[in-house]
Design an enzyme around this catalytic site. Structure first.
Site, PDB file in Angstrom:
ATOM      1  N   ARG A  69      -3.528 -10.416   4.343  1.00 33.38           N
ATOM      2  CA  ARG A  69      -3.867 -10.420   2.903  1.00 33.38           C
ATOM      3  C   ARG A  69      -2.683  -9.825   2.160  1.00 33.38           C
ATOM      4  O   ARG A  69      -2.344  -8.660   2.375  1.00 33.38           O
ATOM      5  CB  ARG A  69      -5.132  -9.582   2.703  1.00 33.38           C
ATOM      6  CG  ARG A  69      -5.611  -9.489   1.264  1.00 33.38           C
ATOM      7  CD  ARG A  69      -6.857  -8.600   1.198  1.00 33.38           C
ATOM      8  NE  ARG A  69      -7.384  -8.520  -0.148  1.00 33.38           N
ATOM      9  CZ  ARG A  69      -6.915  -7.711  -1.089  1.00 33.38           C
ATOM     10  NH1 ARG A  69      -5.897  -6.912  -0.837  1.00 33.38           N
ATOM     11  NH2 ARG A  69      -7.459  -7.699  -2.290  1.00 33.38           N
ATOM     12  N   LYS A  99       0.827  -1.218   0.000  1.00 33.34           N
ATOM     13  CA  LYS A  99       0.000   0.000   0.000  1.00 33.34           C
ATOM     14  C   LYS A  99       0.856   1.261   0.000  1.00 33.34           C
ATOM     15  O   LYS A  99       2.024   1.245   0.393  1.00 33.34           O
ATOM     16  CB  LYS A  99      -0.998  -0.051   1.167  1.00 33.34           C
ATOM     17  CG  LYS A  99      -2.090  -1.086   0.860  1.00 33.34           C
ATOM     18  CD  LYS A  99      -3.221  -1.131   1.832  1.00 33.34           C
ATOM     19  CE  LYS A  99      -4.261  -2.147   1.318  1.00 33.34           C
ATOM     20  NZ  LYS A  99      -5.303  -2.447   2.280  1.00 33.34           N
TER      21      LYS A  99
HETATM   22  N1  HH2 Z   1      -7.237  -4.092   0.527  1.00 36.92           N
HETATM   23  C1  HH2 Z   1      -7.509  -4.038  -0.799  1.00 36.92           C
HETATM   24  C2  HH2 Z   1      -8.596  -4.764  -1.310  1.00 36.92           C
HETATM   25  N2  HH2 Z   1      -9.347  -5.553  -0.521  1.00 36.92           N
HETATM   26  N3  HH2 Z   1      -9.834  -6.440   1.613  1.00 36.92           N
HETATM   27  C3  HH2 Z   1      -9.578  -6.504   2.925  1.00 36.92           C
HETATM   28  N4  HH2 Z   1     -10.332  -7.282   3.723  1.00 36.92           N
HETATM   29  N5  HH2 Z   1      -8.546  -5.800   3.498  1.00 36.92           N
HETATM   30  C4  HH2 Z   1      -7.745  -4.985   2.754  1.00 36.92           C
HETATM   31  O1  HH2 Z   1      -6.845  -4.332   3.340  1.00 36.92           O
HETATM   32  C5  HH2 Z   1      -7.993  -4.879   1.345  1.00 36.92           C
HETATM   33  C6  HH2 Z   1      -9.078  -5.625   0.806  1.00 36.92           C
HETATM   34  C7  HH2 Z   1      -6.687  -3.184  -1.699  1.00 36.92           C
HETATM   35  O2  HH2 Z   1      -5.678  -3.892  -2.312  1.00 36.92           O
HETATM   36  P1  HH2 Z   1      -5.690  -4.565  -3.789  1.00 36.92           P
HETATM   37  O3  HH2 Z   1      -6.766  -5.583  -3.901  1.00 36.92           O
HETATM   38  O4  HH2 Z   1      -4.350  -5.074  -4.081  1.00 36.92           O
HETATM   39  O5  HH2 Z   1      -5.942  -3.378  -4.811  1.00 36.92           O
HETATM   40  P2  HH2 Z   1      -7.200  -2.884  -5.615  1.00 36.92           P
HETATM   41  O6  HH2 Z   1      -8.255  -2.504  -4.622  1.00 36.92           O
HETATM   42  O7  HH2 Z   1      -6.680  -1.728  -6.418  1.00 36.92           O
HETATM   43  O8  HH2 Z   1      -7.692  -4.005  -6.492  1.00 36.92           O
END
Ligand code: HH2
Length: 263
Positions: free
Chosen positions: A241, A201
């Protein structure tokens, strides 16, 4: 037992870290299986990016992206679906997902009616607006009371597996993210399992700026990702995660073993 490792699999064109890499279902399946081989306990399949300013996706498009991948992967590993849409969550469960990872913290009725697990994550506002000057009187107290209230509602509605997640980076400044990490133990011991996502992040990039003062690019955030995942596991998180599964599984194993030594 070691904490669990959830591997991130974004079947999107625009996710901040792996966007565009796994839009082809076959490539997504291969990436998922690679994370399973690296020791992932759960694969979190998402079809809509939640990064600030991301384009909204229709139900039909999100289903088209995630369902074939969930169907194929769920024969090999536990699959969660990262969605805020009830229709997508229902279809994902029918395709084999057994955990609804819900950044909106509103989908517990779906989990209750299908007998699957549910993650209640804290977010301030929506992904479009969440980073516009986030302010809290007491970020830790507000996040804690929000996730616990939602978790209790879900529990009362009959969801037997409820996870809480402080939503690192979702409507929080860097300082607020660090404060939440510092106070993670306050989210433990309430009857719900804690999960935490810090992987790659932006606040980690800002802690290690480039020579011209920009946040380190996503591919240079492994040290921050791994150290904060380890921090979270030591503070009591039962699942992290992450994008970088293999090193995180090593860290989780270490945390599990140190628990045995001190027992
Ligand atoms: N962070 C992201 C997405 N989903 N779910 C939970 N439970 N906790 C988190 O911290 C979390 C999440 C953001 O990361 P990412 O999926 O890599 O990116 P994007 O939202 O751009 O797809």
């Amino acid at each position: 037992m070691r904490p669990l490792v959830m591997g991130v699999l974004n079947v999107t064109p625009d996710s901040f870290s792996d966007g565009g890499l796994y839009l082809d279902p076959q490539r997504a399946l291969e990436r998922g299986l690679q994370m399973v081989a690296e020791g992932a306990d759960v694969i979190d399949v998402g079809g809509e990016s939640s990064r600030p300013g991301a384009e909204p996706v229709s139900e039909a498009d999100e289903c088209r992206r995630v369902l074939p991948v969930i169907e194929a992967l769920s024969a090999h590993v536990r699959v969660s679906v990262d969605t805020v849409k009830p229709v997508v969550a229902e279809a994902a469960v029918a395709a084999g997902a057994t955990l609804v990872n819900d950044i909106s913290a509103t989908l517990w009725p779906v989990a209750a009616s299908h007998g699957v697990g549910w993650v209640a994550m804290h977010m301030r506002g929506t992904p479009a607006t969440m980073q516009d000057d986030p302010r809290y009187v007491d970020v830790v107290a507000e996040v804690r009371s929000f996730v616990l209230a939602r978790a209790r509602e879900a529990s009362e509605a009959g969801v037997s597996e409820v996870w809480i997640d402080p939503g690192i980076g979702f409507g929080k400044t860097g300082a607020q993210n660090l404060s939440l990490l510092h106070h993670l133990p306050e989210l433990v011991g309430h009857g719900f399992s804690l999960m935490v996502g810090t992987s790659r992040k932006t606040f980690l990039g800002r802690l290690a700026p480039t020579a011209d003062g920009q946040p380190a690019p996503v591919e240079d955030r492994l040290a921050g990702s791994l150290s904060t995942a380890t921090w979270a596991m030591l503070a009591g998180a039962a699942m992290v995660r992450v994008h970088d599964v293999a090193p995180t599984v090593q860290a989780a194993t270490l945390v599990g073993q140190t628990r045995l030594v001190s027992a």
